[in-house]
Design a protein around this motif. Structure first.
Motif, PDB file in Angstrom:
ATOM      1  N   GLY A  77     -36.201  -2.650   8.428  1.00 39.16           N
ATOM      2  CA  GLY A  77     -37.056  -3.576   9.174  1.00 39.16           C
ATOM      3  C   GLY A  77     -37.401  -4.818   8.377  1.00 39.16           C
ATOM      4  O   GLY A  77     -38.167  -5.670   8.834  1.00 39.16           O
ATOM      5  N   ILE A  78     -36.873  -4.925   7.161  1.00 44.16           N
ATOM      6  CA  ILE A  78     -37.103  -6.118   6.356  1.00 44.16           C
ATOM      7  C   ILE A  78     -35.760  -6.832   6.183  1.00 44.16           C
ATOM      8  O   ILE A  78     -35.565  -7.934   6.698  1.00 44.16           O
ATOM      9  N   ALA A  79     -34.820  -6.145   5.515  1.00 43.09           N
ATOM     10  CA  ALA A  79     -33.479  -6.730   5.352  1.00 43.09           C
ATOM     11  C   ALA A  79     -32.608  -6.483   6.587  1.00 43.09           C
ATOM     12  O   ALA A  79     -31.567  -7.117   6.737  1.00 43.09           O
ATOM     13  N   THR A  80     -33.034  -5.597   7.457  1.00 42.74           N
ATOM     14  CA  THR A  80     -32.266  -5.330   8.674  1.00 42.74           C
ATOM     15  C   THR A  80     -32.122  -6.617   9.494  1.00 42.74           C
ATOM     16  O   THR A  80     -33.119  -7.324   9.699  1.00 42.74           O
ATOM     17  N   PRO A  81     -30.902  -6.934   9.950  1.00 43.37           N
ATOM     18  CA  PRO A  81     -30.772  -8.112  10.820  1.00 43.37           C
ATOM     19  C   PRO A  81     -31.811  -8.036  11.952  1.00 43.37           C
ATOM     20  O   PRO A  81     -31.933  -6.998  12.599  1.00 43.37           O
ATOM     21  N   ALA A  82     -32.546  -9.122  12.125  1.00 46.94           N
ATOM     22  CA  ALA A  82     -33.701  -9.088  13.037  1.00 46.94           C
ATOM     23  C   ALA A  82     -33.283  -8.640  14.435  1.00 46.94           C
ATOM     24  O   ALA A  82     -32.374  -9.209  15.040  1.00 46.94           O
ATOM     25  N   GLN A  83     -33.974  -7.636  14.939  1.00 42.79           N
ATOM     26  CA  GLN A  83     -33.729  -7.164  16.301  1.00 42.79           C
ATOM     27  C   GLN A  83     -34.398  -8.113  17.293  1.00 42.79           C
ATOM     28  O   GLN A  83     -35.165  -8.990  16.918  1.00 42.79           O
ATOM     29  N   ASP A  84     -34.148  -7.874  18.568  1.00 38.53           N
ATOM     30  CA  ASP A  84     -34.638  -8.814  19.583  1.00 38.53           C
ATOM     31  C   ASP A  84     -36.128  -8.671  19.892  1.00 38.53           C
ATOM     32  O   ASP A  84     -36.766  -9.624  20.308  1.00 38.53           O
ATOM     33  N   ARG A  85     -36.670  -7.455  19.725  1.00 39.11           N
ATOM     34  CA  ARG A  85     -38.042  -7.210  20.207  1.00 39.11           C
ATOM     35  C   ARG A  85     -38.933  -6.643  19.119  1.00 39.11           C
ATOM     36  O   ARG A  85     -38.478  -5.912  18.255  1.00 39.11           O
ATOM     37  N   LEU A  86     -40.206  -6.938  19.283  1.00 39.21           N
ATOM     38  CA  LEU A  86     -41.208  -6.471  18.316  1.00 39.21           C
ATOM     39  C   LEU A  86     -42.372  -5.805  19.029  1.00 39.21           C
ATOM     40  O   LEU A  86     -42.846  -6.282  20.063  1.00 39.21           O
ATOM     41  N   ALA A  87     -42.835  -4.709  18.447  1.00 37.28           N
ATOM     42  CA  ALA A  87     -44.163  -4.174  18.801  1.00 37.28           C
ATOM     43  C   ALA A  87     -44.853  -3.927  17.468  1.00 37.28           C
ATOM     44  O   ALA A  87     -44.310  -3.230  16.612  1.00 37.28           O
ATOM     45  N   PHE A  88     -46.002  -4.535  17.308  1.00 40.80           N
ATOM     46  CA  PHE A  88     -46.691  -4.496  16.014  1.00 40.80           C
ATOM     47  C   PHE A  88     -48.115  -4.017  16.249  1.00 40.80           C
ATOM     48  O   PHE A  88     -48.721  -4.332  17.264  1.00 40.80           O
ATOM     49  N   ALA A  89     -48.646  -3.238  15.320  1.00 38.80           N
ATOM     50  CA  ALA A  89     -50.045  -2.823  15.458  1.00 38.80           C
ATOM     51  C   ALA A  89     -50.681  -2.675  14.088  1.00 38.80           C
ATOM     52  O   ALA A  89     -50.016  -2.299  13.120  1.00 38.80           O
ATOM     53  N   ALA A  90     -51.959  -3.013  14.017  1.00 35.63           N
ATOM     54  CA  ALA A  90     -52.755  -2.776  12.811  1.00 35.63           C
ATOM     55  C   ALA A  90     -53.805  -1.728  13.147  1.00 35.63           C
ATOM     56  O   ALA A  90     -54.343  -1.709  14.258  1.00 35.63           O
ATOM     57  N   PHE A  91     -54.078  -0.861  12.196  1.00 33.94           N
ATOM     58  CA  PHE A  91     -55.009   0.252  12.411  1.00 33.94           C
ATOM     59  C   PHE A  91     -56.142   0.201  11.387  1.00 33.94           C
ATOM     60  O   PHE A  91     -55.929  -0.200  10.243  1.00 33.94           O
ATOM     61  N   ASP A  92     -57.313   0.644  11.814  1.00 29.09           N
ATOM     62  CA  ASP A  92     -58.413   0.909  10.890  1.00 29.09           C
ATOM     63  C   ASP A  92     -58.517   2.416  10.711  1.00 29.09           C
ATOM     64  O   ASP A  92     -58.557   3.149  11.702  1.00 29.09           O
ATOM     65  N   VAL A  93     -58.575   2.865   9.483  1.00 31.45           N
ATOM     66  CA  VAL A  93     -58.752   4.291   9.230  1.00 31.45           C
ATOM     67  C   VAL A  93     -60.225   4.617   9.454  1.00 31.45           C
ATOM     68  O   VAL A  93     -61.106   3.952   8.898  1.00 31.45           O
ATOM     69  N   THR A  94     -60.496   5.624  10.274  1.00 31.60           N
ATOM     70  CA  THR A  94     -61.877   5.958  10.606  1.00 31.60           C
ATOM     71  C   THR A  94     -62.362   7.209   9.878  1.00 31.60           C
ATOM     72  O   THR A  94     -63.553   7.458   9.814  1.00 31.60           O
ATOM     73  N   THR A  95     -61.442   8.005   9.369  1.00 31.41           N
ATOM     74  CA  THR A  95     -61.869   9.222   8.675  1.00 31.41           C
ATOM     75  C   THR A  95     -62.208   8.880   7.229  1.00 31.41           C
ATOM     76  O   THR A  95     -61.587   8.000   6.642  1.00 31.41           O
ATOM     77  N   PRO A  96     -63.193   9.576   6.666  1.00 29.15           N
ATOM     78  CA  PRO A  96     -63.424   9.420   5.237  1.00 29.15           C
ATOM     79  C   PRO A  96     -62.565  10.403   4.424  1.00 29.15           C
ATOM     80  O   PRO A  96     -62.608  10.407   3.200  1.00 29.15           O
ATOM     81  N   ASP A  97     -61.769  11.189   5.132  1.00 29.09           N
ATOM     82  CA  ASP A  97     -61.069  12.321   4.528  1.00 29.09           C
ATOM     83  C   ASP A  97     -59.678  11.897   4.038  1.00 29.09           C
ATOM     84  O   ASP A  97     -58.797  11.590   4.830  1.00 29.09           O
ATOM     85  N   ARG A 125     -55.083   9.640  16.387  1.00 29.60           N
ATOM     86  CA  ARG A 125     -56.400   9.888  16.988  1.00 29.60           C
ATOM     87  C   ARG A 125     -57.241  10.812  16.119  1.00 29.60           C
ATOM     88  O   ARG A 125     -56.783  11.849  15.690  1.00 29.60           O
ATOM     89  N   GLY A 126     -58.443  10.398  15.862  1.00 34.51           N
ATOM     90  CA  GLY A 126     -59.332  11.149  14.989  1.00 34.51           C
ATOM     91  C   GLY A 126     -59.191  10.746  13.535  1.00 34.51           C
ATOM     92  O   GLY A 126     -60.001  11.132  12.705  1.00 34.51           O
ATOM     93  N   THR A 127     -58.167   9.973  13.219  1.00 36.94           N
ATOM     94  CA  THR A 127     -57.947   9.554  11.837  1.00 36.94           C
ATOM     95  C   THR A 127     -57.993   8.038  11.710  1.00 36.94           C
ATOM     96  O   THR A 127     -58.572   7.496  10.777  1.00 36.94           O
ATOM     97  N   ALA A 128     -57.376   7.356  12.676  1.00 37.69           N
ATOM     98  CA  ALA A 128     -57.350   5.897  12.634  1.00 37.69           C
ATOM     99  C   ALA A 128     -57.325   5.371  14.059  1.00 37.69           C
ATOM    100  O   ALA A 128     -56.836   6.044  14.967  1.00 37.69           O
ATOM    101  N   VAL A 129     -57.872   4.177  14.251  1.00 32.62           N
ATOM    102  CA  VAL A 129     -57.833   3.547  15.574  1.00 32.62           C
ATOM    103  C   VAL A 129     -57.125   2.205  15.479  1.00 32.62           C
ATOM    104  O   VAL A 129     -57.171   1.530  14.455  1.00 32.62           O
ATOM    105  N   MET A 130     -56.477   1.855  16.565  1.00 33.38           N
ATOM    106  CA  MET A 130     -55.781   0.583  16.577  1.00 33.38           C
ATOM    107  C   MET A 130     -56.806  -0.543  16.535  1.00 33.38           C
ATOM    108  O   MET A 130     -57.791  -0.518  17.265  1.00 33.38           O
ATOM    109  N   ARG A 131     -56.568  -1.483  15.649  1.00 32.48           N
ATOM    110  CA  ARG A 131     -57.488  -2.606  15.521  1.00 32.48           C
ATOM    111  C   ARG A 131     -57.019  -3.774  16.377  1.00 32.48           C
ATOM    112  O   ARG A 131     -57.797  -4.422  17.053  1.00 32.48           O
ATOM    113  N   TRP A 132     -55.721  -4.033  16.312  1.00 31.76           N
ATOM    114  CA  TRP A 132     -55.128  -5.052  17.181  1.00 31.76           C
ATOM    115  C   TRP A 132     -53.655  -4.741  17.310  1.00 31.76           C
ATOM    116  O   TRP A 132     -53.106  -3.958  16.519  1.00 31.76           O
ATOM    117  N   SER A 133     -53.028  -5.296  18.302  1.00 29.05           N
ATOM    118  CA  SER A 133     -51.591  -5.103  18.404  1.00 29.05           C
ATOM    119  C   SER A 133     -50.981  -6.334  19.049  1.00 29.05           C
ATOM    120  O   SER A 133     -51.668  -7.127  19.701  1.00 29.05           O
TER     121      SER A 133
END
Lengths: 395, 413
Positions: free
Chosen positions: B55-75, B193-201
């Protein structure tokens, strides 16, 4: 965790039950966990506990040790405005409870218990929890998974029947208020009746039969049904909180009492199977995610947090009945769900308040961040909870 | 009340199921996904395991789905479990397989959500990164935070929205089929779920970069070929000098990894569309149709930054290609791997909310992205037409060696 020993023989054999039990193989155990009435009758120990609730000292009991068998809790709330109910818990399961004992009021409830340790829980009191020890000959307990599931489904049956009983009582009070002239009193009566429906809603949803839809009759929101057919709680809510008038509401109150009486007749005939409890628990959380977090349920009174808290309690109670069996089948899963429920409770508790009669902040004061944290906590329970039905279906 | 009564079976529903033997085990999908990764015969499958994450050196594909997560568990253990589950799930999906059974037990939700069933791997790559905040006090990782993983400083032209910025973890899913890419984000969020939640995508509908000499340079939404001079994966020398973290890092766990900078760059499309052609070309420093620099005739001609006409520079002193050029940035380059996005219309104004979801990989964001953006942000003619509305930085650990390895394994020790 001690098994619940209270048994009402009637429901298990109910000929009218719509469903035969999956666990027919262990139906012979019906009397197997009956309370040790023999031992109890010999014991001279107290059969009645007096519970005094005060603002200063919280919940106080005159006895904390009992012999196995029946115990009646007589409750008097002297001046604790923050306390409105008392529950007897085995672990997290509610064995018996008395609701709506506001300051100045009293009441009682009776349970039958086996030997073991129990907790008397008075939410909101200065002292919330007291430990109760029950001794004596313990009733034979069926600790097999099947036996635990049977105890759980029986316990859930009792829970639902109790809640529907409270629902009917409180709906009748609401109806009386709707026939009166005091708008504020009717609004309070509406708020007092709502929790009981929200705890057992999936049970009501199960009585959908073609055009007959008891859930819709009782709990439809505007636009869920054609305007001419709109009745039930939310029709009344609109009158009380948007139109702010009692005019014309009495007939809806009468119909609601009739519908809930029908509901009680039907639920009293029901028996449950273990997967029902798991799916019902999940269904209640779906309710939270679908319409409570979005504020779509209580459009006029904005007491969605009350519904949410009670959906969650109903879900938690259904799971708690399965927990001893799930504990045996998959201890990690049981522990995860218990922990996630506790985390969810903690989030919801943040919104408790004494500043309005519903006991929770109004939906209109929630921020997006509040909604997101509630939704995340609900999802965190839903995911592991979704795996319970299959575990208990084939146990 | 639910508008439509729950379809979840409640009373009586389990009757039929009770007689069935549970199909499949109760074990979670990870167990299955941890099987040795057979080399997939499908040419559309990009190898998941290797020295570097795909996904870095790979020839760029046509589509992207990206997400950032916040970890909610202290564990810390739960975080590790999540990263292991993501690793196993990523390996499955890269081979075009579901992360677990879709049809298993009638009383259970399917393990895999199922929308990618029957679709080919579509060159799917899954790339996971760690944000600076993951190295705070929560998980005992503070000593492992690379110095270069410092939140990006405020940069000229920033109009960042916190709800589109930052995050403890990120997942970049790229594929030639948008449903295959989205399937990753959805199932990763579910596993979390229960460990991290999506922050934005963010979804990207078309690649704006070529990362291989085999690819033509695509156009951005302004209609220009941007990124002609991108680093190409075929140049091992440039990849090692500019992209892969090497011996220079003080954090050995990150060797073979990289740093991902994501910027949501909204284009003021309606304004741009009313700008006259010569000015548009002046802004970029390129001819709109051919993509050639204003000093050349072919796309890949090297821009002559010294060329003058009538005493004035042919490529404006503040043209985008001049300011972004390595020659203007102490020789520094970044690997750009962005995608065009649109999120409908801005509800406040009715204007299109569309632009570039910029992604860049580099070995040290302080010397590369930050330095270049400072240069661009201050003077770039393009600034009149763009707004940076989201920003995030992640350290991308090296590739997973084989089944059983997981994101950050060496980090947790």
């Amino acid at each position: 965790m001690p098994a619940i020993s209270v048994r009402r023989a009637a429901f298990v054999v109910s000929a009218a039950a719509a469903v035969t039990t999956v666990l027919a193989a262990c139906s012979g155990s019906d009397g197997g966990t009956a309370s040790s009435s023999t031992g109890a009758s010999k014991a001279a120990a107290a059969r009645v506990a007096t519970v005094t609730i005060t603002s200063a000292k919280g919940c106080e009991l005159d006895h904390t040790s009992f012999a196995a068998g029946g115990i009646t809790f007589k409750i008097q709330n002297k001046d604790a405005t923050a306390v409105s109910e008392v529950e007897l818990l085995a672990g997290e399961r509610i064995l018996g409870e008395k609701e709506n004992i506001a300051a100045g009021l009293g009441g009682e409830f009776a349970v039958k218990v086996d030997a073991g340790t129990y907790t008397l829980y008075c939410p909101g009191a200065a002292t919330e929890k007291s430990t109760i020890k029950v001794t004596g000959t313990a009733a034979p307990v069926d600790n097999s998974v099947a036996g635990l599931l049977k105890a759980g489904t029986d316990g859930y049956k009792r829970y639902v029947d109790t809640q529907v009983g409270y629902l009917l009582t409180n709906t009748k009070k609401l109806d009386v208020a709707l026939h009166g002239t005091n708008l504020a009193a009717a609004q309070d009566a509406y708020i007092a009746a709502r929790p009981f429906y929200e705890k057992i809603e999936p049970v009501a949803e199960s009585f959908v039969n073609g055009k007959q839809n008891l859930d819709a009759d009782i709990d439809a929101r505007a636009n869920d049904v054609p305007a001419s057919q709109w009745s039930g709680f939310h029709r009344i809510e609109k009158g009380l909180f948007q139109d702010k008038s009692l005019a014309g509401l009495a007939k809806w109150g009468d119909k609601l009492v009739a519908d809930i009486t029908t509901l009680q007749t039907k639920t009293n005939q029901l028996t449950y199977q273990a997967p029902d409890l798991a799916n019902g628990a999940q269904g209640l959380l779906d309710e939270v995610a679908a319409s409570k977090i979005t504020g779509e349920e209580e459009r006029y009174s904005h007491i969605d947090m009350v519904d949410m808290a009670n959906n969650v309690e109903g879900s938690e109670q259904a799971f708690a009945q399965l927990e001893p069996a799930v504990q045996k089948i998959d201890p990690n899963l049981a522990a995860t769900i218990t922990a996630e429920f506790a985390a969810l409770d903690k989030v919801i508790d943040k919104y408790r308040t004494t500043s309005n009669v519903s006991g929770y902040v109004l939906y209109t004061s929630l921020t997006d961040a509040d909604r997101r944290s509630l939704a995340a906590a609900v999802k965190a329970v839903q995911e592991p909870l979704s795996r319970v039905a299959a575990k208990v279906a084939n146990a | 009340v639910t508008a439509n009564t729950s379809r979840r079976r409640f009373i009586g529903g389990a009757l039929g199921a009770a007689g069935l033997v549970a199909a499949g085990g109760a074990g979670f999908s990870v167990a299955r996904a941890a099987e040795p990764d057979e080399k997939s015969a499908d040419p559309a499958a990009v190898p998941f395991y290797g020295a570097h994450q795909a996904g870095i050196a790979t020839p760029a594909q046509d589509r992207l789905a990206f997400a950032a997560f916040d970890v909610t568990t202290p564990d810390r253990d739960k975080l590790q479990l999540l990263l292991a589950q993501w690793s196993a799930a990523g390996a499955q999906m890269a081979r075009g397989l579901p992360i677990g059974a879709v049809e298993s037990n009638p009383d259970s939700p399917p393990y895999d959500t199922g929308e990618a069933l029957g679709l080919p791997p579509s060159r799917l790559t899954v790339t996971v990164g760690f944000g600076p905040a993951l190295f705070d006090e929560r998980f005992g990782l503070a000593a492992h935070r690379p110095a270069a993983l410092t939140p990006l400083p405020a940069l000229p032209g920033d109009e960042l929205q916190p709800e589109r910025s930052g995050g403890d973890l990120c997942v970049q899913a790229c594929a030639d089929d948008p449903q295959v890419a989205f399937h990753v984000i959805r199932n990763f969020a579910r596993l979390a779920r229960g460990t991290a939640v999506m922050r934005w995508s963010q979804l990207g509908f078309g690649r704006t970069s070529s990362t291989s000499t085999t690819q033509a340079t695509p156009r951005n939404l302004m209609g220009f070929k941007d990124g002609t001079r991108n680093i190409k994966a075929e140049s091992a020398d440039e990849m090692n000098r500019f992209v892969w973290v090497g011996a220079e890092t003080e954090q050995p766990w990150l060797k073979g990894g990289s740093y991902l900078v994501a910027r949501r760059i909204r284009m003021l499309i309606e304004s741009w569309d009313t700008d006259y052609l010569a000015d548009q070309e002046k802004v970029f420093g390129r001819v709109k149709t051919s993509g050639a620099p204003l000093t050349g005739t072919h796309e890949f001609d090297t821009p002559d930054l010294t060329a003058k006409k009538d005493g004035a520079p042919v490529i404006d002193l503040n043209a985008h290609i001049r300011l972004a050029a390595p020659a203007s940035n102490g020789g520094q380059m970044i690997l750009r791997r962005g995608y065009s996005y649109t999120d409908g219309i801005d509800p406040r104004t009715g204007l299109l909310d569309a632009g570039l979801f910029f992604i860049a990989y580099q070995k040290d964001p302080r010397r590369q992205f930050v330095a270049i953006q400072r240069q661009l942000g201050r003077n770039d003619l393009l600034n009149e037409y763009i707004r940076h509305t989201g920003s995030a930085l992640f350290a991308v650990p090296p590739g997973l060696r084989a089944a059983g390895d997981y994101y950050g394994k060496s980090l947790f020790g």
